[in-house]
Motif scaffolding. Structure first.
Motif, PDB file in Angstrom:
ATOM      1  N   GLY A 125      22.319  50.923  40.647  1.00  0.00           N
ATOM      2  CA  GLY A 125      21.573  49.399  40.710  1.00  0.00           C
ATOM      3  C   GLY A 125      20.676  48.840  39.786  1.00  0.00           C
ATOM      4  N   LEU A 126      21.287  47.471  39.534  1.00  0.00           N
ATOM      5  CA  LEU A 126      20.843  46.359  38.501  1.00  0.00           C
ATOM      6  C   LEU A 126      20.776  45.315  38.485  1.00  0.00           C
ATOM      7  N   SER A 127      21.163  44.782  39.433  1.00  0.00           N
ATOM      8  CA  SER A 127      20.485  43.156  40.287  1.00  0.00           C
ATOM      9  C   SER A 127      19.064  43.465  40.971  1.00  0.00           C
ATOM     10  N   MET A 131      16.882  37.996  42.145  1.00  0.00           N
ATOM     11  CA  MET A 131      17.231  37.065  40.538  1.00  0.00           C
ATOM     12  C   MET A 131      18.223  37.567  40.372  1.00  0.00           C
ATOM     13  N   ASN A 132      18.423  37.565  39.129  1.00  0.00           N
ATOM     14  CA  ASN A 132      19.968  37.454  38.571  1.00  0.00           C
ATOM     15  C   ASN A 132      19.406  38.140  36.285  1.00  0.00           C
ATOM     16  N   ASN A 135      19.635  35.989  33.757  1.00  0.00           N
ATOM     17  CA  ASN A 135      18.146  34.971  33.618  1.00  0.00           C
ATOM     18  C   ASN A 135      16.969  35.518  33.338  1.00  0.00           C
ATOM     19  N   TYR A 157      22.054  44.377  45.826  1.00  0.00           N
ATOM     20  CA  TYR A 157      23.397  45.189  46.656  1.00  0.00           C
ATOM     21  C   TYR A 157      23.687  45.557  46.068  1.00  0.00           C
ATOM     22  N   VAL A 158      24.117  46.740  46.830  1.00  0.00           N
ATOM     23  CA  VAL A 158      24.124  47.781  45.555  1.00  0.00           C
ATOM     24  C   VAL A 158      25.622  48.646  46.133  1.00  0.00           C
ATOM     25  N   THR A 197      30.308  41.838  54.491  1.00  0.00           N
ATOM     26  CA  THR A 197      30.423  41.340  53.198  1.00  0.00           C
ATOM     27  C   THR A 197      32.203  40.611  53.880  1.00  0.00           C
ATOM     28  N   ILE A 205      28.207  48.522  51.245  1.00  0.00           N
ATOM     29  CA  ILE A 205      27.124  48.301  49.515  1.00  0.00           C
ATOM     30  C   ILE A 205      25.546  47.959  50.859  1.00  0.00           C
ATOM     31  N   ARG A 234      27.233  44.547  32.194  1.00  0.00           N
ATOM     32  CA  ARG A 234      27.700  43.638  32.010  1.00  0.00           C
ATOM     33  C   ARG A 234      29.219  43.479  31.615  1.00  0.00           C
ATOM     34  N   GLU A 237      31.049  46.011  33.916  1.00  0.00           N
ATOM     35  CA  GLU A 237      31.658  45.905  35.179  1.00  0.00           C
ATOM     36  C   GLU A 237      32.736  44.373  35.032  1.00  0.00           C
ATOM     37  N   TYR A 354      34.409  37.118  44.780  1.00  0.00           N
ATOM     38  CA  TYR A 354      33.692  38.098  44.077  1.00  0.00           C
ATOM     39  C   TYR A 354      33.968  38.244  43.155  1.00  0.00           C
ATOM     40  N   ILE A 357      31.775  35.379  41.149  1.00  0.00           N
ATOM     41  CA  ILE A 357      30.126  35.781  41.165  1.00  0.00           C
ATOM     42  C   ILE A 357      29.839  37.432  41.038  1.00  0.00           C
ATOM     43  N   GLY A 359      29.483  39.904  37.965  1.00  0.00           N
ATOM     44  CA  GLY A 359      29.161  40.864  36.684  1.00  0.00           C
ATOM     45  C   GLY A 359      28.816  39.456  36.366  1.00  0.00           C
TER      46      GLY A 359
HETATM   47  C1  LIG Z   1      29.580  42.467  47.458  1.00  0.00           C
HETATM   48  C2  LIG Z   1      28.339  42.306  46.748  1.00  0.00           C
HETATM   49  C3  LIG Z   1      28.537  43.359  45.896  1.00  0.00           C
HETATM   50  C4  LIG Z   1      27.735  44.159  44.482  1.00  0.00           C
HETATM   51  N1  LIG Z   1      27.336  44.797  44.009  1.00  0.00           N
HETATM   52  C5  LIG Z   1      25.844  45.448  42.956  1.00  0.00           C
HETATM   53  C6  LIG Z   1      26.097  46.509  42.614  1.00  0.00           C
HETATM   54  O1  LIG Z   1      26.977  47.403  43.157  1.00  0.00           O
HETATM   55  N2  LIG Z   1      25.195  47.007  41.613  1.00  0.00           N
HETATM   56  C7  LIG Z   1      24.351  45.463  41.088  1.00  0.00           C
HETATM   57  O2  LIG Z   1      23.179  45.766  40.457  1.00  0.00           O
HETATM   58  N3  LIG Z   1      24.759  44.108  41.780  1.00  0.00           N
HETATM   59  C8  LIG Z   1      25.251  43.900  42.613  1.00  0.00           C
HETATM   60  N4  LIG Z   1      26.061  43.094  43.174  1.00  0.00           N
HETATM   61  C9  LIG Z   1      25.364  41.525  42.924  1.00  0.00           C
HETATM   62  C10 LIG Z   1      25.679  40.479  42.034  1.00  0.00           C
HETATM   63  O3  LIG Z   1      25.868  41.497  40.407  1.00  0.00           O
HETATM   64  C11 LIG Z   1      24.993  39.628  41.773  1.00  0.00           C
HETATM   65  O4  LIG Z   1      25.356  39.020  42.818  1.00  0.00           O
HETATM   66  C12 LIG Z   1      25.049  38.986  40.644  1.00  0.00           C
HETATM   67  O5  LIG Z   1      24.792  39.339  39.696  1.00  0.00           O
HETATM   68  C13 LIG Z   1      24.884  37.038  40.990  1.00  0.00           C
HETATM   69  O6  LIG Z   1      23.284  37.231  41.081  1.00  0.00           O
HETATM   70  P1  LIG Z   1      22.714  36.265  42.168  1.00  0.00           P
HETATM   71  O7  LIG Z   1      23.462  36.799  43.963  1.00  0.00           O
HETATM   72  O8  LIG Z   1      21.711  36.689  42.328  1.00  0.00           O
HETATM   73  O9  LIG Z   1      23.465  34.703  42.340  1.00  0.00           O
HETATM   74  P2  LIG Z   1      22.449  33.855  41.179  1.00  0.00           P
HETATM   75  O10 LIG Z   1      21.673  34.195  40.316  1.00  0.00           O
HETATM   76  O11 LIG Z   1      21.029  33.069  41.798  1.00  0.00           O
HETATM   77  O12 LIG Z   1      23.641  32.128  40.965  1.00  0.00           O
HETATM   78  C14 LIG Z   1      23.603  31.517  41.885  1.00  0.00           C
HETATM   79  C15 LIG Z   1      24.958  30.439  41.114  1.00  0.00           C
HETATM   80  O13 LIG Z   1      24.065  29.765  40.053  1.00  0.00           O
HETATM   81  C16 LIG Z   1      24.663  30.242  39.249  1.00  0.00           C
HETATM   82  N5  LIG Z   1      23.897  30.501  37.450  1.00  0.00           N
HETATM   83  C17 LIG Z   1      23.108  31.049  37.827  1.00  0.00           C
HETATM   84  N6  LIG Z   1      22.252  31.361  36.289  1.00  0.00           N
HETATM   85  C18 LIG Z   1      22.584  30.052  35.489  1.00  0.00           C
HETATM   86  C19 LIG Z   1      22.992  30.021  34.756  1.00  0.00           C
HETATM   87  N7  LIG Z   1      21.947  30.539  33.330  1.00  0.00           N
HETATM   88  N8  LIG Z   1      24.020  29.065  33.867  1.00  0.00           N
HETATM   89  C20 LIG Z   1      24.648  28.919  34.921  1.00  0.00           C
HETATM   90  N9  LIG Z   1      25.006  28.935  36.158  1.00  0.00           N
HETATM   91  C21 LIG Z   1      23.954  29.702  36.459  1.00  0.00           C
HETATM   92  C22 LIG Z   1      25.554  31.200  39.328  1.00  0.00           C
HETATM   93  O14 LIG Z   1      26.780  31.492  38.659  1.00  0.00           O
HETATM   94  C23 LIG Z   1      25.963  30.747  40.951  1.00  0.00           C
HETATM   95  O15 LIG Z   1      26.773  29.640  40.644  1.00  0.00           O
HETATM   96  C24 LIG Z   1      26.913  42.539  44.196  1.00  0.00           C
HETATM   97  C25 LIG Z   1      26.770  41.326  44.714  1.00  0.00           C
HETATM   98  C26 LIG Z   1      27.677  41.098  45.843  1.00  0.00           C
HETATM   99  C27 LIG Z   1      27.988  40.330  46.847  1.00  0.00           C
END
Ligand SMILES: Cc1cc2nc3c(=O)[nH]c(=O)nc-3n(C[C@H](O)[C@H](O)[C@H](O)COP(=O)(O)OP(=O)(O)OC[C@H]3O[C@@H](n4cnc5c(N)ncnc54)[C@H](O)[C@@H]3O)c2cc1C
Length: 378
Positions: A125-127, A131-132, A135, A157-158, A197, A205, A234, A237, A354, A357, A359
């Motif tokens: 569990g990272l995200s 938020m991402n 950032n 999302y895990v 998904t 997930i 990262r 990943e 996938y 978006i 990693g």
């Molecule tokens: C099927 C699936 C499985 C997953 N599994 C895991 C998991 O096992 N463990 C885990 O921890 N996470 C997991 N994730 C999470 C995944 O790592 C995040 O979805 C990913 O990090 C993107 O974050 P977000 O969805 O909040 O998108 P956001 O950060 O909101 O990004 C949305 C858009 O904005 C752009 N953006 C954001 N910040 C910037 C920036 N600084 N500069 C330029 N563009 C930017 C992005 O590129 C994207 O196009 C999973 C996601 C999915 C969909």
């Protein structure tokens, strides 16, 4: 730099292909069915534990070329079943590498052998919920009292969430980035339903919620250089997503090639039409260039780690974007049948999204690659 695989490596790839390829053909590993996903993940891990595959990247295996061998082997597993690949890699390679790189001797002794024997499944569990981590700082927190740590936080999302026995949850404690090892069934840990998904439907997930979830203090992993924790996760990943992309391209290319030779229209197989051949040649060029790029990034991560981040981002963008293009071309070669659900080309097309978006996303990678380039020009 030598990316030629040795006889031992080829033998390993053949062994993996026989085990996981045959298993994936016998079971519906891409089906959206949580109970089947759990059964398949555990069986696949048990099968692969008969080979050195799960140990690659975690242990120094003298017969193999480190992460380069891993990249070649990941392609084989991802081509056999993208969903099994994602589940296996999350467990063995991310959860496993967390333990092998940063775990204490006790933590390693308790979990690593069972993980590498395929007896337990791990998740990470990272995200955070809203938020991402690229950032913003982590918001999941741990508070120590006596011999326990109480954790609170939401992970949106895990992968393996619904099937995992153990979770490595990233969070903050005492002003540092740490990982909390949480066992399934711990009070205060709630696992959400399997999310629907676009691709990788056979992987599970879900959300995980930690509400005053208490774990023993010796289940906290606290890397010495905690500032590197998120970047390292990262990097791992991104390596997996490159391996996944190679497997998706192989799957799509082989499907299109077979179809082009066997499907006839106008009295001849469609491979006789030059435009179809051009498509196959473009696909193969992207696939083989991606392989070389991924091998070079893997080799650099092993030999010159300080140069690996920028190169890995370049390679990750190239491989994940190429996977979508190769799958899209394969669907065109398959014509109407390519648009029907359930063929490997359309599955690869959906899964490819996938990689772009997850990693470090393509967009964030490009920003970082630019920063690295400007830094190196100073
Ligand atoms: C099927 C699936 C499985 C997953 N599994 C895991 C998991 O096992 N463990 C885990 O921890 N996470 C997991 N994730 C999470 C995944 O790592 C995040 O979805 C990913 O990090 C993107 O974050 P977000 O969805 O909040 O998108 P956001 O950060 O909101 O990004 C949305 C858009 O904005 C752009 N953006 C954001 N910040 C910037 C920036 N600084 N500069 C330029 N563009 C930017 C992005 O590129 C994207 O196009 C999973 C996601 C999915 C969909």
């Amino acid at each position: 730099m030598n990316y030629d695989f040795s006889d031992k490596e080829f033998t390993l790839f053949v062994e993996i292909e026989a085990l996981i390829g045959n298993f994936a053909k016998q079971t519906d590993s891409e089906k959206n069915d949580p109970a089947l996903s759990e059964k398949n993940t555990r069986k696949a891990l048990a099968l692969l534990s008969q080979t050195p595959y799960l140990k690659l990247g975690l242990e120094n295996l003298p017969d193999y070329n480190g992460l380069v061998t891993l990249m070649g082997a990941m392609e084989v597993v991802a081509a056999a079943s993208p969903s099994l690949f994602l589940s296996i890699e999350t467990s063995a390679r991310i959860f496993g590498r967390i333990l092998s790189a940063w775990g204490s001797d006790d933590q390693k002794a308790k979990l690593l052998p069972a993980l590498l024997n395929g007896q337990i499944v791990g998740a990470v569990g990272l995200s955070e919920d809203t938020m991402n981590v690229e950032n913003d700082p982590l918001t999941t927190t741990g508070t120590a009292h006596h011999n326990q740590v109480t954790i609170s936080g939401h992970k949106q999302y895990v992968i393996n969430g619904p099937v995992a026995d153990w979770f490595a949850v990233a969070g903050r404690m005492d002003g540092k980035n740490v990982l909390f090892l949480v066992k399934k069934g711990t009070e205060g840990l709630t696992i959400g339903e399997k999310a629907a998904t676009l691709g990788y439907e056979g992987a599970t997930i879900s959300k995980i919620l930690l509400e005053n979830c208490a774990i023993p203090a010796d289940q906290v992993i606290s890397p010495k250089n905690d500032n590197d924790l998120l970047a390292t996760l990262r990097l791992w990943e991104n390596q997996i997503l490159m391996g996944a992309s190679l497997g998706l391209m192989k799957r799509a290319f082989e499907t299109a090639k077979t179809y082009a030779k066997s499907h006839r229209t106008g009295g001849r197989p469609i491979i006789a039409y030059q435009e179809v051949g051009f498509k196959l040649s473009e696909m193969l060029t992207l696939f083989q260039t991606s392989q070389l790029f991924a091998y070079r990034a893997a080799w650099t991560a092993d030999t010159e780690p300080k140069d690996a981040e920028s190169l890995t981002l370049c390679a990750k963008v190239f491989c994940t974007e190429s996977a979508e293009q190769v799958a899209s071309q394969a669907m065109k070669i398959l014509g109407g049948s390519g648009f029907l659900s359930g063929n490997p080309a359309e599955g690869a097309f959906r899964c490819a999204k996938y990689g772009q978006i997850a990693g470090t996303s393509t967009e964030i990678s490009r920003v970082k690659i630019g920063d690295f380039a400007l830094g190196s020009m100073k």
